[in-house]
Design a protein around this motif. Structure first.
Motif, short mmCIF file in Angstrom:
data_model
loop_
_atom_site.label_atom_id
_atom_site.label_comp_id
_atom_site.label_asym_id
_atom_site.label_seq_id
_atom_site.Cartn_x
_atom_site.Cartn_y
_atom_site.Cartn_z
N GLN A 1 0.87 -1.20 0.04
CA GLN A 1 0.05 -0.05 -0.01
C GLN A 1 0.75 1.13 -0.14
OE1 GLN A 1 -2.59 0.03 3.40
NE2 GLN A 1 -3.71 -2.03 2.78
N ASN A 2 0.57 2.32 -0.59
CA ASN A 2 0.92 3.36 -0.47
C ASN A 2 0.66 4.23 0.90
OD1 ASN A 2 2.23 3.83 -3.05
ND2 ASN A 2 0.44 4.42 -4.18
N LEU A 3 1.70 4.31 1.79
CA LEU A 3 1.53 4.89 2.85
C LEU A 3 2.39 6.32 3.10
CD1 LEU A 3 1.51 1.73 5.15
CD2 LEU A 3 -0.35 2.93 4.62
N PRO A 4 2.02 7.05 3.97
CA PRO A 4 2.76 8.44 4.27
C PRO A 4 4.24 8.05 4.79
CG PRO A 4 0.64 8.49 5.55
CD PRO A 4 0.76 7.24 4.83
N ARG A 5 5.01 8.55 4.58
CA ARG A 5 6.40 8.47 5.00
C ARG A 5 6.41 8.96 6.67
NH1 ARG A 5 9.73 5.13 2.23
NH2 ARG A 5 9.32 5.40 0.00
N VAL A 6 7.15 8.29 7.26
CA VAL A 6 7.43 8.68 8.61
C VAL A 6 8.89 9.33 8.72
CG1 VAL A 6 7.67 8.24 11.34
CG2 VAL A 6 6.06 6.88 9.68
N LEU A 7 8.77 10.69 9.21
CA LEU A 7 10.10 11.55 9.37
C LEU A 7 10.20 12.09 10.44
CD1 LEU A 7 9.62 13.45 5.82
CD2 LEU A 7 10.89 11.23 6.11
N ALA A 8 11.61 12.13 10.90
CA ALA A 8 11.79 12.82 12.19
C ALA A 8 12.64 13.94 11.87
CB ALA A 8 12.72 11.97 13.01
#
Length: 104
Positions: free
Chosen positions: A9-16
């Protein structure tokens, strides 16, 4: 089209978000005193904020110096371990007449 999960699935990226003022800098030394970093502010901070919430302290990496590549490598390993896809680095510069930076 790159996928961000094991199920396709296309999911949002998790960025710090990283605020990397945790190393000594000549201009910072000039403005704030030799050896000052933002760690100094955290060390002086109370254990809890005015609302009673604990102010987080460093854990695995300790009070690191971001100029040490081993620290950045370990931070990347921890990010991968905890499902962080990448980093956003907040960069800024102090106003310096000799090196004023771009006119934003």
């Amino acid at each position: 089209d790159e996928k961000n999960s094991t199920n396709g699935q296309n999911l949002p990226r998790v960025l710090a978000i990283v605020f990397p003022q945790f190393h000594q800098d000549p201009l910072n030394d000039k403005l704030w005193g030799t050896g000052f970093t933002d760690w100094d502010n955290l060390r002086k901070a109370p254990k809890k904020n005015r609302l009673g919430f604990e102010i987080p302290r460093p854990t695995e990496l300790g009070y690191y110096d971001y100029t040490d590549s081993k620290v950045r490598k370990k931070q990347g390993e921890l990010a991968k371990q905890y499902g962080i896809d990448g980093f956003v680095f907040h960069h800024y510069w102090f106003y310096d007449r000799e090196h004023p930076g771009p006119n934003l």
